[in-house]
Structure formats: structure tokens, C-alpha cells
Design a protein around this motif. Structure first.
Motif, PDB file in Angstrom:
ATOM      1  N   SER A 251       0.719  -1.157   0.446  1.00  0.00           N
ATOM      2  CA  SER A 251      -0.043  -0.640   0.046  1.00  0.00           C
ATOM      3  C   SER A 251       1.188   1.200  -0.099  1.00  0.00           C
ATOM      4  CB  SER A 251      -0.605   0.614   0.979  1.00  0.00           C
ATOM      5  OG  SER A 251      -1.838  -1.651   1.080  1.00  0.00           O
ATOM      6  N   LEU A 252       1.666   1.689  -0.151  1.00  0.00           N
ATOM      7  CA  LEU A 252       3.334   1.924   0.167  1.00  0.00           C
ATOM      8  C   LEU A 252       3.525   2.572  -1.023  1.00  0.00           C
ATOM      9  CD1 LEU A 252       5.751   2.179   3.279  1.00  0.00           C
ATOM     10  CD2 LEU A 252       3.498   3.510   2.304  1.00  0.00           C
ATOM     11  N   ALA A 253       3.575   3.562  -1.231  1.00  0.00           N
ATOM     12  CA  ALA A 253       4.532   4.314  -2.725  1.00  0.00           C
ATOM     13  C   ALA A 253       5.759   4.094  -2.278  1.00  0.00           C
ATOM     14  CB  ALA A 253       3.719   5.540  -3.039  1.00  0.00           C
ATOM     15  N   ARG A 254       6.479   3.843  -3.733  1.00  0.00           N
ATOM     16  CA  ARG A 254       7.799   4.508  -3.696  1.00  0.00           C
ATOM     17  C   ARG A 254       8.035   5.078  -2.497  1.00  0.00           C
ATOM     18  NH1 ARG A 254      12.759   5.111  -6.623  1.00  0.00           N
ATOM     19  NH2 ARG A 254      11.467   7.684  -7.574  1.00  0.00           N
ATOM     20  N   LEU A 255       9.315   5.503  -2.184  1.00  0.00           N
ATOM     21  CA  LEU A 255       9.398   6.790  -1.492  1.00  0.00           C
ATOM     22  C   LEU A 255       9.155   6.886  -0.313  1.00  0.00           C
ATOM     23  CD1 LEU A 255      11.274   9.065  -4.222  1.00  0.00           C
ATOM     24  CD2 LEU A 255      12.628   6.671  -2.223  1.00  0.00           C
ATOM     25  N   GLY A 256       7.520   6.147  -0.071  1.00  0.00           N
ATOM     26  CA  GLY A 256       6.605   6.483   1.013  1.00  0.00           C
ATOM     27  C   GLY A 256       7.119   5.898   2.562  1.00  0.00           C
ATOM     28  N   VAL A 257       6.592   6.863   3.544  1.00  0.00           N
ATOM     29  CA  VAL A 257       6.739   6.530   5.188  1.00  0.00           C
ATOM     30  C   VAL A 257       6.343   5.558   5.957  1.00  0.00           C
ATOM     31  CG1 VAL A 257       7.470   7.581   7.103  1.00  0.00           C
ATOM     32  CG2 VAL A 257       7.798   9.312   4.998  1.00  0.00           C
ATOM     33  N   LEU A 258       6.374   4.691   6.568  1.00  0.00           N
ATOM     34  CA  LEU A 258       5.720   3.556   7.429  1.00  0.00           C
ATOM     35  C   LEU A 258       6.667   4.216   9.004  1.00  0.00           C
ATOM     36  CD1 LEU A 258       4.039   1.426   7.974  1.00  0.00           C
ATOM     37  CD2 LEU A 258       6.258  -0.166   7.972  1.00  0.00           C
ATOM     38  N   ALA A 259       5.235   4.809   9.746  1.00  0.00           N
ATOM     39  CA  ALA A 259       5.278   5.475  10.679  1.00  0.00           C
ATOM     40  C   ALA A 259       4.983   4.393  12.594  1.00  0.00           C
ATOM     41  CB  ALA A 259       5.079   6.766  10.973  1.00  0.00           C
ATOM     42  N   ARG A 274      14.708  -3.534   2.047  1.00  0.00           N
ATOM     43  CA  ARG A 274      14.131  -2.243   1.577  1.00  0.00           C
ATOM     44  C   ARG A 274      13.563  -0.682   1.887  1.00  0.00           C
ATOM     45  NH1 ARG A 274      10.629  -3.050  -2.062  1.00  0.00           N
ATOM     46  NH2 ARG A 274       8.827  -4.547  -1.176  1.00  0.00           N
ATOM     47  N   TYR A 275      13.813  -1.224   3.378  1.00  0.00           N
ATOM     48  CA  TYR A 275      13.826   0.890   3.831  1.00  0.00           C
ATOM     49  C   TYR A 275      14.440   1.194   4.266  1.00  0.00           C
ATOM     50  CZ  TYR A 275       8.306  -0.602   3.378  1.00  0.00           C
ATOM     51  OH  TYR A 275       7.569  -0.982   3.330  1.00  0.00           O
ATOM     52  N   GLU A 276      15.232   2.469   4.652  1.00  0.00           N
ATOM     53  CA  GLU A 276      15.712   2.856   5.423  1.00  0.00           C
ATOM     54  C   GLU A 276      15.320   3.139   6.362  1.00  0.00           C
ATOM     55  OE1 GLU A 276      17.385   6.384   4.087  1.00  0.00           O
ATOM     56  OE2 GLU A 276      15.736   6.928   2.288  1.00  0.00           O
ATOM     57  N   GLU A 277      16.300   3.536   7.395  1.00  0.00           N
ATOM     58  CA  GLU A 277      15.819   3.570   8.972  1.00  0.00           C
ATOM     59  C   GLU A 277      15.591   5.516   9.109  1.00  0.00           C
ATOM     60  OE1 GLU A 277      15.565   0.791  12.506  1.00  0.00           O
ATOM     61  OE2 GLU A 277      17.629   1.804  11.569  1.00  0.00           O
ATOM     62  N   LEU A 278      14.452   6.326   8.928  1.00  0.00           N
ATOM     63  CA  LEU A 278      15.017   8.007   9.016  1.00  0.00           C
ATOM     64  C   LEU A 278      14.839   8.227  10.325  1.00  0.00           C
ATOM     65  CD1 LEU A 278      11.861   9.003   7.040  1.00  0.00           C
ATOM     66  CD2 LEU A 278      14.121   9.153   6.384  1.00  0.00           C
ATOM     67  N   ASP A 279      14.535   7.421  11.020  1.00  0.00           N
ATOM     68  CA  ASP A 279      14.467   7.556  13.239  1.00  0.00           C
ATOM     69  C   ASP A 279      14.567   6.057  13.612  1.00  0.00           C
ATOM     70  OD1 ASP A 279      14.115  10.503  15.060  1.00  0.00           O
ATOM     71  OD2 ASP A 279      13.417   7.976  15.799  1.00  0.00           O
ATOM     72  N   VAL A 280      15.596   6.178  14.525  1.00  0.00           N
ATOM     73  CA  VAL A 280      15.769   4.683  15.236  1.00  0.00           C
ATOM     74  C   VAL A 280      15.214   4.731  16.183  1.00  0.00           C
ATOM     75  CG1 VAL A 280      17.126   3.571  15.827  1.00  0.00           C
ATOM     76  CG2 VAL A 280      18.199   4.980  13.905  1.00  0.00           C
ATOM     77  N   VAL A 281      15.141   5.464  17.292  1.00  0.00           N
ATOM     78  CA  VAL A 281      13.538   4.952  18.363  1.00  0.00           C
ATOM     79  C   VAL A 281      11.943   5.537  17.823  1.00  0.00           C
ATOM     80  CG1 VAL A 281      13.333   6.353  20.160  1.00  0.00           C
ATOM     81  CG2 VAL A 281      15.900   6.349  19.547  1.00  0.00           C
ATOM     82  N   GLU A 282      11.595   6.439  16.753  1.00  0.00           N
ATOM     83  CA  GLU A 282      10.485   5.816  16.906  1.00  0.00           C
ATOM     84  C   GLU A 282      10.037   5.825  15.722  1.00  0.00           C
ATOM     85  OE1 GLU A 282       8.520   7.834  19.165  1.00  0.00           O
ATOM     86  OE2 GLU A 282       9.952   8.941  20.180  1.00  0.00           O
ATOM     87  N   ARG A 283      10.815   4.664  15.119  1.00  0.00           N
ATOM     88  CA  ARG A 283      10.993   3.511  13.911  1.00  0.00           C
ATOM     89  C   ARG A 283      10.437   4.515  12.491  1.00  0.00           C
ATOM     90  NH1 ARG A 283      11.044  -0.467  18.159  1.00  0.00           N
ATOM     91  NH2 ARG A 283      13.123  -0.111  18.593  1.00  0.00           N
ATOM     92  N   LEU A 284      10.562   5.208  12.572  1.00  0.00           N
ATOM     93  CA  LEU A 284      10.338   6.060  11.180  1.00  0.00           C
ATOM     94  C   LEU A 284      10.706   5.116   9.477  1.00  0.00           C
ATOM     95  CD1 LEU A 284       9.933   9.866  12.322  1.00  0.00           C
ATOM     96  CD2 LEU A 284       8.273   7.932  12.186  1.00  0.00           C
ATOM     97  N   TYR A 285      10.545   4.882   8.804  1.00  0.00           N
ATOM     98  CA  TYR A 285      11.462   4.117   8.015  1.00  0.00           C
ATOM     99  C   TYR A 285      10.895   4.753   6.405  1.00  0.00           C
ATOM    100  CZ  TYR A 285      11.394   0.265  11.359  1.00  0.00           C
ATOM    101  OH  TYR A 285      12.179  -0.128  12.507  1.00  0.00           O
ATOM    102  N   ARG A 286      11.322   4.048   5.575  1.00  0.00           N
ATOM    103  CA  ARG A 286      10.964   4.981   4.031  1.00  0.00           C
ATOM    104  C   ARG A 286      11.661   3.915   3.250  1.00  0.00           C
ATOM    105  NH1 ARG A 286      13.133  10.598   1.126  1.00  0.00           N
ATOM    106  NH2 ARG A 286      11.476  10.253  -0.105  1.00  0.00           N
ATOM    107  N   LYS A 287      10.726   3.677   2.430  1.00  0.00           N
ATOM    108  CA  LYS A 287      10.646   3.034   1.272  1.00  0.00           C
ATOM    109  C   LYS A 287      11.345   2.999  -0.009  1.00  0.00           C
ATOM    110  CE  LYS A 287       7.631  -0.056  -1.841  1.00  0.00           C
ATOM    111  NZ  LYS A 287       5.642  -0.319  -1.822  1.00  0.00           N
ATOM    112  N   LYS A 288      12.704   2.193   0.106  1.00  0.00           N
ATOM    113  CA  LYS A 288      13.565   2.488  -0.725  1.00  0.00           C
ATOM    114  C   LYS A 288      12.915   2.049  -2.125  1.00  0.00           C
ATOM    115  CE  LYS A 288      17.070   0.676   1.954  1.00  0.00           C
ATOM    116  NZ  LYS A 288      17.991  -0.189   1.854  1.00  0.00           N
ATOM    117  N   LYS A 289      12.542   1.233  -2.883  1.00  0.00           N
ATOM    118  CA  LYS A 289      12.289   1.546  -4.207  1.00  0.00           C
ATOM    119  C   LYS A 289      10.870   0.983  -4.589  1.00  0.00           C
ATOM    120  CE  LYS A 289      14.657  -2.572  -4.043  1.00  0.00           C
ATOM    121  NZ  LYS A 289      16.195  -3.448  -3.587  1.00  0.00           N
TER     122      LYS A 289
END
Ligand SMILES: C[S@@+](CC[C@H](N)C(=O)[O-])C[C@H]1O[C@@H](n2cnc3c(N)ncnc32)[C@H](O)[C@@H]1O
Length: 289
Positions: A251-259, A274-289
Motif C-alpha cells: 500500500s506504500l508508494a515508492r519513497l513512502g514513509v511507514l511510521a 527495502r526500507y531505510e530508517e529515518l528515525d531509529v527510536v520512533e521507528r520511521l522508515y522510508r521505502k527505498k524502491k
């Protein structure tokens, strides 16, 4: 041939057998709930399920889980009460202010790059999280180019979310949270007090769509730039968590964020790479592709 005794009247159960029997009864109750009403709790974490079911059994003054199953099958009102128990609706406005600060710092700049964003708040309970997000976006001048889809398994809590009236007694705590979360105005500007309720400004909901959606059984229904799902998957077993991660990934677009907030993590999921961590503590992830 030796015949194994069935558990029955007059039979004394050892501690181990009693636990096993309770597990069988619990499994049967969950199966009944699923087959009769379509609510699937079969892959929820058993310890918390068991506590909730026992509580409902005692409140209904029933002697066993099997007796509760019998009631649930025949009486939808008992099913609704059990559903409220099982779905655990505890929530708050600007819950975990550090999450909102991280969202402001790491996600808001990304949202500014989109002409329009679709945000899914999954497991929104009675809506406090949705009103908080709407306020945050409004204060960042992003609300008019956002649409929030707020969903929950439970129709009752969605109805309350639509109303947007929260206990006045909670406003002191929520004001503190709002300030700690970086709120820019006076929190009381957003609601009017009536009796013991705080009725939130209707215009905050102008870009929100509330709907019932079950993460365990329903499909993807749109493509989102952000998915927020906090304090929901902690109640799921690993197998169900994995299926929900599949659903979010789909359901996430490319480069979308999972919070996910600090209680849940993508680390153990098959999608972690396939996700990069935007914030390690608050578990914000960004889909790479
Ligand atoms: C503890 S509340 C969390 C509310 C909010 N996200 C927060 O962090 O304050 C968990 C919510 O998840 C919802 N929920 C539980 N199982 C669900 C499912 N299978 N699909 C959708 N929502 C579910 C419950 O009804 C409940 O409202």
C-alpha cells in the motif's frame, strides 16, 4: 487398546491439563467469532487475548470460555462487548510527543515535496491520533494538500472518532502533550467545551475519511505516501505482523514513509532491507524502491 479419558464431569484436571483445556476453548471461541462474524483474532498474542476473554467471561457471569462461546454465537450484543474488549482502544492526543517531534523533523520536509499526500492511519481507535495529525499538518500549512484515511477494525470506535468529542478531564494532559510535541498555538483554540466534553473543531476533519478496515483480513485499498500504525501490531503474533507488513508494503508508494512508533519494529520483517530508517527510536522508515 487404551482409551484416553476425555475431560468431563468428575475428572480432576492437573494444572497442565487445565491450561490445555483453556487453550482449546479459547481456540474454539476465536474460530466461532471468525466463522459467525468474520472477526479474525486467531493470530493475536495469546497472553493478552486470554486476559481479555477471562475478563469478559467474568463480566458476563459465565463459568467457562465455552459458555462465553455459546453466548457469543447466539447474541450479537455479547459479540460487540467482546469485540470492544479484544480490540484494546487505549489512545491519547499527541500520544508520545517525541513521535510527533520526529515526524515534524523527518517526515514533514518530505511531505512538502509532494503536491498532495495520502496518509493512512491504521488502527485509529477513537480518533485522538487522527485529530492530532490533522492539527500538526494544519500548523505546517500542509493540511489542505493532504487526505487522511483513518481506519479501525471496530465500527463503534470509528463512530466516536467521527464525533470528535473527547473527555474534558483529559484536556490538561493533552495540552501538555501538544506543547511537548511542538504545538504552535493555544491548544484550547481547537475545541469548545460543553458539559464534560471537548468538542473538536469540525473543520479539522474536512480532509479525513473514516472507515472500517480489518488489518487481518482486508485488502489494500489505495496507495499512500505515509502509513501510521502505532500500538496496534504489539497485540499480533509474528505471523500476523508479517502479513500486515506485506499489506503496508503493497500500500506504500515508492519513497513512502511507514511510521510505527517506538513499540513496533520492521527489523524482523522480510521487508526490512527495502526500507531505510529515518528515525531509529520512533521507528520511521522510508521505502527505498
Ligand atoms: C491501542 S489502540 C491504538 C490507537 C492509536 N493507534 C494509538 O496509538 O493511540 C489499538 C487499535 O487497533 C485496533 N485494531 C486491533 N486489531 C485490528 C485489526 N485487525 N485491524 C484494524 N484495527 C485493529 C483496535 O480496535 C484499537 O482501536
Amino acid at each position: 487398546m487404551a482409551v484416553r479419558p476425555q475431560h468431563g464431569e468428575g475428572l480432576t484436571l492437573t494444572g497442565h491439563e487445565a491450561v490445555d483445556l483453556e487453550k482449546i476453548e479459547l481456540d474454539c471461541l476465536l474460530e466461532a467469532l471468525y466463522r459467525r462474524y468474520g472477526f479474525d483474532f486467531r493470530e493475536y498474542a495469546p497472553a493478552s487475548l486470554r486476559r481479555r476473554v477471562n475478563r469478559r467471561m467474568n463480566l458476563e457471569e459465565l463459568p467457562s470460555i465455552s459458555a462465553l462461546q455459546e453466548r457469543v454465537l447466539r447474541d450479537p450484543a455479547v459479540m460487540e462487548r467482546l469485540l470492544l474488549d479484544l480490540s484494546i482502544n487505549v489512545t491519547a492526543m499527541f500520544r508520545d510527543p517525541s513521535f510527533h517531534l520526529a515526524f515534524l523533523a523527518k517526515v514533514v520536509p518530505l511531505l512538502r515535496t509532494y503536491p498532495f499526500t495520502r496518509i493512512w492511519v491504521a488502527g485509529c481507535s477513537t480518533g485522538e491520533e487522527v485529530y492530532s495529525l490533522a492539527i500538526l499538518l494544519e500548523e505546517e500549512s500542509l493540511y489542505d494538500r493532504s487526505r487522511i484515511y483513518a481506519t479501525d477494525i471496530n465500527e463503534d470506535v470509528i463512530e466516536r472518532a467521527r464525533l470528535g468529542v473527547f473527555p474534558l478531564a483529559k484536556m490538561q494532559d493533552y495540552t501538555r502533550n501538544y506543547i511537548s510535541a511542538g504545538g504552535k498555538r493555544s491548544f484550547s483554540d481547537y475545541y469548545t467545551s460543553a458539559y464534560d466534553g471537548a468538542a473538536f473543531d469540525r473543520s479539522l476533519m474536512r480532509n479525513v475519511v473514516f472507515a472500517q478496515h480489518n488489518l487481518a483480513t482486508d485488502r489494500s485499498f489505495n496507495e499512500f505516501h505515509v502509513i501510521v500504525c502505532r500500538n496496534v501490531m504489539i497485540y499480533f503474533e509474528r505471523s500476523l505482523q508479517q502479513r500486515v507488513f506485506d499489506l503496508f508494503d503493497e500500500s506504500l508508494a515508492r519513497l513512502g514513509v511507514l511510521a510505527l512508533g517506538h513499540k513496533e519494529s520492521l527489523r524482523t520483517s522480510a521487508h526490512a532491507d527495502r526500507y531505510e530508517e529515518l528515525d531509529v527510536v520512533e521507528r520511521l522508515y522510508r521505502k527505498k524502491k
